[in-house]
Design a protein around this motif. Structure first.
Motif, PDB file in Angstrom:
ATOM      1  N   ALA A  54       3.756   9.676  -5.625  1.00 30.16           N
ATOM      2  CA  ALA A  54       2.845  10.822  -5.523  1.00 30.16           C
ATOM      3  C   ALA A  54       2.908  11.467  -4.138  1.00 30.16           C
ATOM      4  O   ALA A  54       2.734  12.679  -4.008  1.00 30.16           O
ATOM      5  CB  ALA A  54       1.412  10.379  -5.836  1.00 30.16           C
ATOM      6  N   GLN A  55       3.178  10.652  -3.125  1.00 28.78           N
ATOM      7  CA  GLN A  55       3.277  11.157  -1.747  1.00 28.78           C
ATOM      8  C   GLN A  55       4.662  11.721  -1.436  1.00 28.78           C
ATOM      9  O   GLN A  55       4.899  12.232  -0.349  1.00 28.78           O
ATOM     10  CB  GLN A  55       2.954  10.031  -0.748  1.00 28.78           C
ATOM     11  CG  GLN A  55       1.555   9.494  -0.855  1.00 28.78           C
ATOM     12  CD  GLN A  55       0.517  10.500  -0.400  1.00 28.78           C
ATOM     13  OE1 GLN A  55       0.758  11.277   0.502  1.00 28.78           O
ATOM     14  NE2 GLN A  55      -0.638  10.493  -1.043  1.00 28.78           N
ATOM     15  N   SER A  99      -3.864  10.514   7.917  1.00 32.92           N
ATOM     16  CA  SER A  99      -3.311  10.355   6.562  1.00 32.92           C
ATOM     17  C   SER A  99      -2.087   9.457   6.569  1.00 32.92           C
ATOM     18  O   SER A  99      -1.910   8.627   5.673  1.00 32.92           O
ATOM     19  CB  SER A  99      -2.944  11.718   5.975  1.00 32.92           C
ATOM     20  OG  SER A  99      -4.099  12.474   5.730  1.00 32.92           O
ATOM     21  N   THR A 130       2.627  -1.716   1.489  1.00 37.02           N
ATOM     22  CA  THR A 130       3.343  -0.440   1.501  1.00 37.02           C
ATOM     23  C   THR A 130       4.455  -0.422   2.544  1.00 37.02           C
ATOM     24  O   THR A 130       5.576  -0.010   2.256  1.00 37.02           O
ATOM     25  CB  THR A 130       2.367   0.733   1.714  1.00 37.02           C
ATOM     26  OG1 THR A 130       1.443   0.754   0.621  1.00 37.02           O
ATOM     27  CG2 THR A 130       3.090   2.057   1.779  1.00 37.02           C
ATOM     28  N   LEU A 169      -1.749   5.819   4.701  1.00 35.36           N
ATOM     29  CA  LEU A 169      -0.701   5.481   3.739  1.00 35.36           C
ATOM     30  C   LEU A 169       0.019   4.200   4.146  1.00 35.36           C
ATOM     31  O   LEU A 169       0.165   3.272   3.346  1.00 35.36           O
ATOM     32  CB  LEU A 169       0.307   6.629   3.629  1.00 35.36           C
ATOM     33  CG  LEU A 169       1.543   6.339   2.766  1.00 35.36           C
ATOM     34  CD1 LEU A 169       1.147   6.209   1.301  1.00 35.36           C
ATOM     35  CD2 LEU A 169       2.584   7.415   2.953  1.00 35.36           C
ATOM     36  N   GLN A 195      -1.822   0.595   3.890  1.00 37.08           N
ATOM     37  CA  GLN A 195      -2.128  -0.073   2.627  1.00 37.08           C
ATOM     38  C   GLN A 195      -1.287  -1.334   2.540  1.00 37.08           C
ATOM     39  O   GLN A 195      -0.082  -1.308   2.819  1.00 37.08           O
ATOM     40  CB  GLN A 195      -1.805   0.824   1.442  1.00 37.08           C
ATOM     41  CG  GLN A 195      -2.749   1.953   1.254  1.00 37.08           C
ATOM     42  CD  GLN A 195      -2.420   2.743   0.000  1.00 37.08           C
ATOM     43  OE1 GLN A 195      -1.296   2.743  -0.475  1.00 37.08           O
ATOM     44  NE2 GLN A 195      -3.407   3.421  -0.539  1.00 37.08           N
ATOM     45  N   GLU A 209       1.273  -0.134  -8.632  1.00 30.43           N
ATOM     46  CA  GLU A 209       0.263   0.740  -8.029  1.00 30.43           C
ATOM     47  C   GLU A 209       0.789   1.373  -6.739  1.00 30.43           C
ATOM     48  O   GLU A 209       0.662   2.576  -6.531  1.00 30.43           O
ATOM     49  CB  GLU A 209      -0.993  -0.082  -7.749  1.00 30.43           C
ATOM     50  CG  GLU A 209      -2.147   0.691  -7.179  1.00 30.43           C
ATOM     51  CD  GLU A 209      -3.335  -0.224  -6.904  1.00 30.43           C
ATOM     52  OE1 GLU A 209      -3.793  -0.239  -5.750  1.00 30.43           O
ATOM     53  OE2 GLU A 209      -3.783  -0.920  -7.838  1.00 30.43           O
ATOM     54  N   ARG A 210       1.391   0.554  -5.889  1.00 29.91           N
ATOM     55  CA  ARG A 210       1.913   1.062  -4.608  1.00 29.91           C
ATOM     56  C   ARG A 210       3.064   2.041  -4.824  1.00 29.91           C
ATOM     57  O   ARG A 210       3.147   3.071  -4.160  1.00 29.91           O
ATOM     58  CB  ARG A 210       2.371  -0.080  -3.702  1.00 29.91           C
ATOM     59  CG  ARG A 210       1.263  -0.989  -3.216  1.00 29.91           C
ATOM     60  CD  ARG A 210       0.249  -0.229  -2.352  1.00 29.91           C
ATOM     61  NE  ARG A 210      -0.754  -1.116  -1.836  1.00 29.91           N
ATOM     62  CZ  ARG A 210      -1.976  -1.251  -2.360  1.00 29.91           C
ATOM     63  NH1 ARG A 210      -2.339  -0.534  -3.401  1.00 29.91           N
ATOM     64  NH2 ARG A 210      -2.846  -2.084  -1.841  1.00 29.91           N
ATOM     65  N   LYS A 218       3.626   3.939  -7.451  1.00 28.10           N
ATOM     66  CA  LYS A 218       3.086   5.189  -7.986  1.00 28.10           C
ATOM     67  C   LYS A 218       2.483   6.035  -6.871  1.00 28.10           C
ATOM     68  O   LYS A 218       2.657   7.263  -6.847  1.00 28.10           O
ATOM     69  CB  LYS A 218       2.037   4.908  -9.065  1.00 28.10           C
ATOM     70  CG  LYS A 218       2.640   4.464 -10.371  1.00 28.10           C
ATOM     71  CD  LYS A 218       1.569   4.138 -11.400  1.00 28.10           C
ATOM     72  CE  LYS A 218       2.215   3.589 -12.661  1.00 28.10           C
ATOM     73  NZ  LYS A 218       1.215   3.125 -13.631  1.00 28.10           N
ATOM     74  N   ASN A 219       1.789   5.398  -5.957  1.00 31.64           N
ATOM     75  CA  ASN A 219       1.202   6.111  -4.824  1.00 31.64           C
ATOM     76  C   ASN A 219       2.298   6.693  -3.931  1.00 31.64           C
ATOM     77  O   ASN A 219       2.212   7.849  -3.502  1.00 31.64           O
ATOM     78  CB  ASN A 219       0.283   5.185  -4.020  1.00 31.64           C
ATOM     79  CG  ASN A 219      -0.464   5.918  -2.932  1.00 31.64           C
ATOM     80  OD1 ASN A 219      -0.760   7.107  -3.049  1.00 31.64           O
ATOM     81  ND2 ASN A 219      -0.774   5.222  -1.858  1.00 31.64           N
TER      82      ASN A 219
END
Length: 114
Positions: free
Chosen positions: A59-60, A12, A22, A16, A19, A52-53, A55-56
């Motif tokens: 969220a993490q 995981s 990132t 992450l 990407q 987009e990145r 927001k991800n």
């Protein structure tokens, strides 16, 4: 025969960080809170993809978005404690790249494919 199994947590984390953009976003935010427009400029990423990145990463739990009620509204992004704990990882990648990545190879990667 070695039947090593990859740890799901490791998988995981690599997913992450692998990407596109990132790692650069995290590396840039290590120097402190930054505005969206500054990140797009220094990283060279489109606004849509940066959004987009981010927001991800939010969220993490790696990045936090702070809205300041000013006129005009000011929004900054900064690393959380979890995000800042990636500093030794980013430093190790930086050190490794200085020793093992040929500068000529980095120029080849920047040439747009046609």
């Amino acid at each position: 025969m070695d039947t090593t199994v990859i740890c799901p947590r490791f998988e995981s984390a690599i997913s992450l960080l692998s990407q596109r953009w990132t790692g650069l976003i995290i590396y840039q935010l290590l120097s402190g809170p930054q505005r969206f427009s500054h990140l797009t400029e220094v990283i060279g990423i489109s606004g849509r993809l940066l959004s987009e990145r981010l927001k991800n990463l939010e969220a993490q739990g790696v990045v936090v978005r702070k809205v300041y009620p000013e006129t005009p509204v000011r929004i900054e992004y900064e690393l959380t404690e979890k995000g800042f704990s990636l500093k030794p990882v980013m430093d190790a990648i930086q050190d490794w790249s200085q020793e093992w990545v040929d500068p000529a190879d980095t120029k080849k990667q920047l040439i747009p494919k046609g």
